[in-house]
Structures are given as C-alpha cells and as structure tokens.
Design an enzyme around this catalytic site. Structure first.
Site, PDB file in Angstrom:
ATOM      1  N   LYS A   9      20.084   5.741 -35.007  1.00 18.89           N
ATOM      2  CA  LYS A   9      19.832   5.818 -34.084  1.00 18.89           C
ATOM      3  C   LYS A   9      18.199   6.740 -33.868  1.00 18.89           C
ATOM      4  O   LYS A   9      17.660   5.340 -34.722  1.00 18.89           O
ATOM      5  CB  LYS A   9      20.797   6.855 -33.515  1.00 18.89           C
ATOM      6  CG  LYS A   9      22.447   6.689 -33.305  1.00 18.89           C
ATOM      7  CD  LYS A   9      22.612   8.065 -33.841  1.00 18.89           C
ATOM      8  CE  LYS A   9      24.249   7.991 -33.021  1.00 18.89           C
ATOM      9  NZ  LYS A   9      25.407   9.353 -32.634  1.00 18.89           N
ATOM     10  N   TYR A  49      29.560   4.494 -25.278  1.00 18.10           N
ATOM     11  CA  TYR A  49      30.278   5.640 -25.767  1.00 18.10           C
ATOM     12  C   TYR A  49      30.928   6.064 -24.003  1.00 18.10           C
ATOM     13  O   TYR A  49      30.756   7.044 -23.865  1.00 18.10           O
ATOM     14  CB  TYR A  49      29.178   6.593 -25.303  1.00 18.10           C
ATOM     15  CG  TYR A  49      28.611   6.413 -27.229  1.00 18.10           C
ATOM     16  CD1 TYR A  49      28.723   6.915 -27.788  1.00 18.10           C
ATOM     17  CD2 TYR A  49      27.082   7.555 -26.830  1.00 18.10           C
ATOM     18  CE1 TYR A  49      28.852   7.170 -28.930  1.00 18.10           C
ATOM     19  CE2 TYR A  49      26.644   6.643 -28.124  1.00 18.10           C
ATOM     20  CZ  TYR A  49      27.070   6.822 -29.497  1.00 18.10           C
ATOM     21  OH  TYR A  49      26.544   6.852 -30.814  1.00 18.10           O
ATOM     22  N   ASN A 112      21.888  12.449 -35.273  1.00 20.15           N
ATOM     23  CA  ASN A 112      22.717  12.821 -36.141  1.00 20.15           C
ATOM     24  C   ASN A 112      22.525  11.326 -36.903  1.00 20.15           C
ATOM     25  O   ASN A 112      23.301  11.027 -37.858  1.00 20.15           O
ATOM     26  CB  ASN A 112      24.351  13.085 -36.191  1.00 20.15           C
ATOM     27  CG  ASN A 112      25.183  12.386 -35.491  1.00 20.15           C
ATOM     28  OD1 ASN A 112      23.911  10.733 -34.191  1.00 20.15           O
ATOM     29  ND2 ASN A 112      26.456  12.331 -34.842  1.00 20.15           N
ATOM     30  N   HIS A 115      25.635   5.719 -35.533  1.00 17.19           N
ATOM     31  CA  HIS A 115      27.088   5.447 -35.182  1.00 17.19           C
ATOM     32  C   HIS A 115      27.491   4.866 -36.416  1.00 17.19           C
ATOM     33  O   HIS A 115      26.943   3.352 -37.318  1.00 17.19           O
ATOM     34  CB  HIS A 115      26.626   5.120 -33.953  1.00 17.19           C
ATOM     35  CG  HIS A 115      27.877   3.964 -33.559  1.00 17.19           C
ATOM     36  ND1 HIS A 115      29.233   5.299 -32.985  1.00 17.19           N
ATOM     37  CD2 HIS A 115      28.382   3.530 -33.823  1.00 17.19           C
ATOM     38  CE1 HIS A 115      30.172   4.479 -32.786  1.00 17.19           C
ATOM     39  NE2 HIS A 115      29.738   2.465 -33.137  1.00 17.19           N
ATOM     40  N   GLU A 126      32.750  -3.501 -30.764  1.00 21.87           N
ATOM     41  CA  GLU A 126      30.832  -2.931 -30.542  1.00 21.87           C
ATOM     42  C   GLU A 126      30.287  -3.947 -31.230  1.00 21.87           C
ATOM     43  O   GLU A 126      29.052  -4.023 -30.472  1.00 21.87           O
ATOM     44  CB  GLU A 126      31.463  -1.684 -31.383  1.00 21.87           C
ATOM     45  CG  GLU A 126      31.670  -0.531 -30.899  1.00 21.87           C
ATOM     46  CD  GLU A 126      32.278   1.286 -31.916  1.00 21.87           C
ATOM     47  OE1 GLU A 126      31.402   0.698 -33.314  1.00 21.87           O
ATOM     48  OE2 GLU A 126      32.000   1.581 -31.537  1.00 21.87           O
TER      49      GLU A 126
END
Ligand code: IDP
Ligand code: MG
Length: 156
Positions: A9, A49, A112, A115, A126
């Site tokens: 990320k 998402y 965080n 992913h 994905e």
C-alpha cells in the site's frame, strides 16, 4: 500451485519498505510472477473494496489507496493465499503479532502496509483487476527444484 494478489500500500512504498517486504516473500520461497508499480484509480479502488462500501472507514480507505503509488505483486506457490495471509498478520498494526509484516512494520490500524487476497475466488478476481493479459508470467525459476521436493514428480 496457487497465485495470490498482494498490494504494498502507499504507506509501505512511501516508507521505503518495499524491499524489506518483498524480501520476506522471496525468502519464504513464494515466486514473484507479476509486479507493477502503479497508482490505483478511484474506480479500481471502489471495485477492489466493494465489499466494504457501507463501512465507516470506506471513504478514507479509498482516499488512502489512491493517494500515492502502490506495488502490486502476483505471488505463486502451493497454498500461497494462506501462507501470505499468515505472513501479513492481523488487519490492525496495533494488534498484529510480531513476526508478521503488519506486526513488525506498523502501528496504525488504517495504514496497515499491505493487502493480500483472502480466498481463491478473491485472488482470481483481484489478479484479473490489477493485471492485464500477459503480465503474469509462467516462467519456472532455475532454483525451483531446491524450493520444492520434485522427486515424486509433483512439488512437495
Ligand atoms: P484485511 O486487509 O486484513 O483483509 P479487511 O477487514 O478486509 O482487512 O479490511 C480491508 C482494509 O480496510 C484493511 O486492510 C484496512 O486497510 C482497512 N480497514 C479495515 N478496518 C478498518 C478500520 O476499522 N479503520 C480503518 N481502516 C480499516
Ligand atoms: Mg480483506
């Protein structure tokens, strides 16, 4: 062999943690079969998402994911989805166990770092969303016979 979709990320890229995180997957023996530095568009983030659309953190999450470049990876190995989710750790940096990527590199619950697809169905969707035809490679590593035991014919 299973292939999973990993995203480093924006916080991981900005903090200079790409090498450290990619190195963990390489050292584990998972094969990098796709890699792309890119900026995620708002449409792409919304698709990725979609399951979280009604959650209070959704807008912030989409803003975060589209704010700066990410490194998208396709990782392959037997059980690659479960293995990489274990290596990633619990969702919140504040809760993730030491030894996991989120546990070792972050304290934030929103930022965080990474992913990873959570099921074969999610991985298929994905991978298709983030990689175009031909961008995931089928080349075998020269070191493959030292990563898995191929003495029975199948990797073990
Ligand atoms: P996962 O990434 O561990 O699978 P999910 O529950 O699927 O976690 O949530 C997707 C992403 O949404 C998380 O990785 C995180 O970036 C963000 N997120 C989830 N819960 C929260 C929250 O309570 N506050 C802020 N961000 C959250
Ligand atoms: Mg999830």
């Amino acid at each position: 062999m299973e292939t999973t979709l990993i995203i480093l990320k924006p916080d991981a890229v900005q903090r200079g943690l790409m090498g450290a995180i990619v190195g963990r997957f390489e050292a584990k023996g998972l094969q990098i079969v796709g890699a792309k530095l890119m900026k995620i568009s708002p449409d792409m983030a919304a698709t990725h998402y979609a399951a979280h659309k009604e959650r209070p953190f959704y807008t912030g999450l989409v803003n975060f994911m589209t704010s700066a470049p990410v490194l998208v990876l396709a990782l392959r190995g037997i059980g690659a989805i479960d293995i990489s989710r274990k290596m990633i750790g619990a969702t919140f940096g504040s809760k993730a166990e030491p030894g996991t990527i989120r546990g070792d590199y972050g304290v934030s619950n929103a930022f965080n770092l990474i992913h990873g697809s959570d099921s074969p169905e999610a991985a298929a969707k994905e991978l298709d969303l983030f990689f175009n035809d031909g961008e995931i490679l089928d080349d075998k590593r020269a070191i493959e016979p030292w990563i898995y035991d191929y003495s029975s014919g199948d990797p073990e």
